[in-house]
Design an enzyme around this catalytic site. Sequence first.
Site, PDB file in Angstrom:
ATOM      1  NE  ARG A 152      -4.262  -1.482   0.385  1.00  0.00           N
ATOM      2  CZ  ARG A 152      -4.457  -2.645  -0.428  1.00  0.00           C
ATOM      3  NH1 ARG A 152      -3.853  -2.695  -1.532  1.00  0.00           N
ATOM      4  NH2 ARG A 152      -5.640  -3.356  -0.228  1.00  0.00           N
ATOM      5  CG  HIS A 199      -3.697   0.024  -6.236  1.00  0.00           C
ATOM      6  ND1 HIS A 199      -3.823   0.547  -4.841  1.00  0.00           N
ATOM      7  CD2 HIS A 199      -3.902  -1.426  -6.090  1.00  0.00           C
ATOM      8  CE1 HIS A 199      -4.165  -0.577  -4.233  1.00  0.00           C
ATOM      9  NE2 HIS A 199      -4.026  -1.601  -4.668  1.00  0.00           N
TER      10      HIS A 199
HETATM   11  C1  GLV Z   1      -5.766  -4.560  -4.049  1.00  0.00           C
HETATM   12  O1  GLV Z   1      -4.958  -3.837  -3.837  1.00  0.00           O
HETATM   13  C2  GLV Z   1      -6.157  -5.704  -3.025  1.00  0.00           C
HETATM   14  O2  GLV Z   1      -5.901  -5.626  -2.154  1.00  0.00           O
HETATM   15  O3  GLV Z   1      -6.717  -6.629  -3.681  1.00  0.00           O
END
Ligand code: GLV
Length: 308
Positions: free
Chosen positions: A223, A271
């Site tokens: 993250r 992401h």
């Molecule tokens: C994406 O970041 C997830 O946690 O699936």
Amino acid sequence: MALLYKADPQRGERWRQLFAEHAPDIEFRQWPNLGNPDDIHYLAAWQAPDDLATVLPNLKALLAISAGVDQLNLHTLPAHLPVARMLDPNITAGMCEYATWAVLSLHRDMLRYRAQQQAGQWLEHTGVPASERRIGLMGLGQQGRAIAQHLRHFGFPVSGWARSPHELAGVQCFAGAEQLPTFLAQCDILICLLPLTAQTCGVLDGQLFEQLPRGAGVINMGRGAHLVEADLLAALGSGQLGGAVLDVAQQEPASTAHPFWHHPRIVLTPHIAAMTHPDSAFTVLLDNIRRHQRGEPLTGQIDRSTGY
Ligand code: GLV
């Protein structure tokens, strides 16, 4: 009995079709159209509504549609409510692909070759063989373990670190704060796959970078809050770090003015390392609902005290 879906509305339509086809006994409802909230026993969500206990008084389980659950504000959820992470095999496959691509990009010095291409320079540099590039994984959960096995096929020496001890074939495992410095000192490329918790927030900071071999690469697939962004820029600037591949940022989407966009030693992606695919995730989610109905423990159920 109904399930409430609260995530990306476009993918929600596919979820609706899958429920209609394979589990017609479960009524699929999509946020914010709750209908009678008393019927809702399951919540499939990226983020839970505030004041969950009042909004959904008969909720029996919260099934995250993501592998990470840090976005859920676990301490605000009713204590008795089981919460499960999404263990979609397609998420693991995506994470393995991304990690392989990112490691090979750093290992084969692609940032430098990309810059040379842009400058029209045909210039070769001596590389090191995979057997001399030590890869370290922080986080040895489902994703970390699968990635370790993928990377071993290239001949990289692979090690892993986690809070608690692990055993993994062909992977040197380190555990706890005590063994962290020894682990870091032998990571030429470090991959962060940790869950985001109060303990791991800001773990990728200047002090950690100092403990890596000079010129090491860092890959953040966890993250954005794992990384102290200013410390990364400083470590790249001083040459302590050689490059970084980042799939996450403190603020997503990153602002147009963010220094990462145009940094010559950073690859930034939005992401996308892995995404939940409704078709494969549906099987996992339905299996968890059936488990719950039979009174069995959920797959991927998190420990509310550790947050993962
Ligand atoms: C994406 O970041 C997830 O946690 O699936």
